[in-house]
Design a protein around this motif. Structure first.
Motif, PDB file in Angstrom:
ATOM      1  N   TYR A   1       0.833  -1.212   0.000  1.00  0.00           N
ATOM      2  CA  TYR A   1       0.000   0.000   0.000  1.00  0.00           C
ATOM      3  C   TYR A   1       0.863   1.256   0.000  1.00  0.00           C
ATOM      4  CZ  TYR A   1      -4.514  -2.313   0.794  1.00  0.00           C
ATOM      5  OH  TYR A   1      -5.659  -3.050   0.654  1.00  0.00           O
TER       6      TYR A   1
ATOM      7  N   ILE B   1      -1.330   4.185  -1.428  1.00  0.00           N
ATOM      8  CA  ILE B   1      -2.685   3.977  -0.912  1.00  0.00           C
ATOM      9  C   ILE B   1      -2.687   4.269   0.585  1.00  0.00           C
ATOM     10  CG2 ILE B   1      -4.555   2.314  -0.569  1.00  0.00           C
ATOM     11  CD1 ILE B   1      -3.509   0.821  -3.043  1.00  0.00           C
ATOM     12  N   HIS B   2      -3.482   5.225   1.021  1.00  0.00           N
ATOM     13  CA  HIS B   2      -3.534   5.599   2.425  1.00  0.00           C
ATOM     14  C   HIS B   2      -4.690   4.868   3.106  1.00  0.00           C
ATOM     15  CE1 HIS B   2      -0.526   8.649   1.697  1.00  0.00           C
ATOM     16  NE2 HIS B   2      -1.246   9.092   0.679  1.00  0.00           N
TER      17      HIS B   2
END
Length: 441
Positions: free
Chosen positions: A165, A170-171
Motif C-alpha cells: 500500500y 494507498i492511504h
C-alpha cells in the motif's frame, strides 16, 4: 587449516554485517550464499536447521543463525560469530548518534545514496533466491510448483499489505498485517494437523480455525475481538503441542524408547545447558562492570533482556516493544527515540534489535554526564545484552528442533520452510523498494 577456516568464517560474518540491509529475513539468502554455497562452512541441511530454530524463537534472526553456524566450530566461535554479524550496524548506530549534532545535510544525502545502492543489490540477491526456490519446485513437478506459487502469494498477502500500500500510495490499512512468527505458527499448525495429506476431511478443521483467526485480525480495528483471538491462539498452540507429543510417543514406541520420552522431549541436554552457561558468563563479564560504574545500567539491562525475549515478529515488532519499555517509562525521550535513533537504525545494516538496544544504551549513558565515553560504555553493555538474549533463546530452540528432527513431520516442515521464507522475502523486496523510491517522489 582449521585456524584459517575459522578466520575466513569470521571475516565472512563481518562482511554479512556490513551489507546486512533489509532486516533479518533479507539476510537468509545472503548468509546461505556466504556460508553454504561459497565455502561450505556448514552443510545445506545444517544451515536450514539453524534458520528454522532462529525463525521460531524471539531475538535477532541473523545473530541466531550466526550462532548456529559458529557453534559447529566451538563455543568461542559461536560467541564471536554472533557478535561480528551484529557489530557493524551497532558501531555505526553509536557513531552517528555521537555525531548527530555535526552531521550536515550533504552527509546524510550521501548516506542515503549508499543505502539505496546496497538495497538494489539486495533486491537482486533476494529475487535470485526466490527464483531458485521456484526453479527447484518446477524441476520436481508442476503440482509442487503450483503449491509453492500459492504459498508465495498467500504469505505475501498476509504480511506484505502495509508495504505494498505504501509503495502504491494507498492511504489505507490492509486487511492483514501478520508478523513472521504468526505466519510460521499458522503454517506449523496446518502442517501438523494435515501431516502433508490434503483431503477435505483433513483440511476442514484447521481451515476453520485459521479462517476464524484471520477474521479476528480483520475485525479487530472495529470490534473488541481480542478475547476470541486469544482463545483461538491458545487452542491452536495446545493442538500443535498435543499433535507433536502424540506423534513423538508413537515414534519412540516404534524405536522401543518410551521410557526416555519425557526426558528427551522436555529436558534440556548437557550441551544446551553448557551453551546457556557460556552466554550467561559472557553477559556477566561484559555488563557487571557497567552496573557497578553506572547506577541506571542495571535497570536498562534488565529491560533490555526483557524486551529481547519479547521480540517476536521482526524489526517493526521490536520497535513497538522498545517504545513501551524505554519511551513510555521515560528512560528515553520520544522525540529523540524516533527522530534520531529509529531514523538512524533504519538506514544502517544489521539487526534492528541490536541497533536499537545499543543506541538506547548510548542515549542513557550520554545523558548521565553528557559524556560520549559513558554513552559508549553503556551502549557496549546493551549490545552484549542483545547478543546474549538471542543466543540463549536460540540454544533452547535449536535443542527442541533437533529433538523433533527424528519425526517425519520435521522433514515436512523443512520441506515447506523455503516457500514460506520466499513469500516473506517478497515483502522484504517491496519494503526495500519503498526505501529506494518513496524519498525520490
Amino acid at each position: 587449516m582449521r585456524g584459517t577456516r575459522i578466520r575466513g568464517l569470521m571475516q565472512a560474518m563481518l562482511r554479512v554485517g556490513v551489507i546486512g540491509f533489509g532486516g533479518g529475513n533479507a539476510l537468509i539468502p545472503v548468509m546461505e550464499k556466504e556460508f553454504v554455497t561459497k565455502k561450505s562452512y556448514v552443510t545445506k541441511e545444517e544451515y536450514d536447521e539453524a534458520v528454522l530454530a532462529a525463525s521460531i524463537t524471539p531475538g535477532a534472526l541473523p545473530v541466531e543463525i550466526a550462532c548456529g553456524i559458529g557453534r559447529k566450530y566451538g563455543r568461542a566461535c559461536m560467541l564471536l560469530a554472533a557478535s561480528l554479524v551484529a557489530l557493524p550496524g551497532a558501531v555505526a548506530t553509536v557513531a552517528l548518534l555521537a555525531m548527530m549534532e555535526h552531521i550536515d545535510e550533504q552527509t546524510m544525502r550521501w548516506l542515503s545514496v549508499f543505502t539505496k545502492a546496497v538495497s538494489l543489490f539486495l533486491i537482486y540477491l533476494l529475487f535470485r533466491y526466490i527464483c531458485g526456490i521456484a526453479n527447484e519446485a518446477i524441476q520436481e513437478s508442476r503440482k509442487r510448483f503450483g503449491k509453492v506459487l500459492l504459498i508465495f502469494v498467500s504469505v505475501f498477502l498476509l504480511c506484505g499489505g502495509k508495504n505494498l500500500y505504501r509503495l502504491m500510495g494507498i492511504h489505507a490499512r490492509p486487511l492483514f498485517v501478520l508478523s513472521t512468527v504468526s505466519i510460521l505458527g499458522l503454517a506449523l499448525f496446518f502442517i501438523l494437523w494435515t501431516q502433508g495429506r490434503y483431503s477435505v476431511k483433513r483440511v476442514l478443521v484447521p481451515g476453520i480455525l485459521i479462517g476464524a483467526y484471520l477474521a479476528c485480525v480483520c475485525l479487530e480495528r472495529h470490534y473488541e475481538v481480542a478475547p476470541v483471538k486469544g482463545i483461538l491462539v491458545i487452542l491452536m498452540i495446545m493442538v500443535t503441542i498435543g499433535k507433536l507429543y502424540v506423534t513423538y510417543i508413537q515414534r519412540m514406541k516404534g524405536m522401543h524408547a518410551v521410557g526416555s520420552i519425557g526426558t528427551t522431549l522436555f529436558g534440556i541436554g548437557k550441551e544446551t545447558i553448557g551453551d546457556i552457561v557460556v552466554w550467561l558468563c559472557f553477559l556477566a563479564a561484559c555488563t557487571l562492570p557497567m552496573i557497578i560504574l553506572f547506577s541506571p545500567a542495571a535497570d536498562y539491562l534488565l529491560r533490555g533482556m526483557y524486551s529481547s525475549f519479547l521480540s517476536y515478529g521482526g524489526g517493526d515488532a521490536y520497535l513497538t516493544v522498545a517504545d513501551g519499555v524505554f519511551v513510555d517509562t521515560g528512560m528515553v525521550k520520544e522525540g529523540v527515540f524516533y527522530q534520531q535513533l529509529v531514523a538512524i537504525a533504519n538506514v544502517l545494516p544489521g539487526s534492528i534489535l541490536c541497533k536499537i538496544l545499543t543506541g538506547v544504551g548510548y542515549l542513557i549513558g550520554y545523558g548521565i554526564h553528557q559524556n560520549i565515553i559513558d554513552g559508549i560504555l553503556i551502549a557496549f553493555s546493551g549490545f552484549v545484552c542483545s547478543i546474549c538474549a538471542s543466543g540463549i533463546v536460540y540454544s533452547i530452540g535449536d535443542y527442541l528442533c533437533k529433538n523433533f528432527e527424528q519425526l517425519p513431520l520435521f522433514e515436512l516442515i523443512k520441506r515447506w520452510l523455503h516457500p514460506i521464507i520466499g513469500g516473506l522475502l517478497l515483502n522484504v523486496i517491496v519494503a526495500l523498494l519503498n526505501q529506494i523510491w518513496l524519498p525520490m517522489v
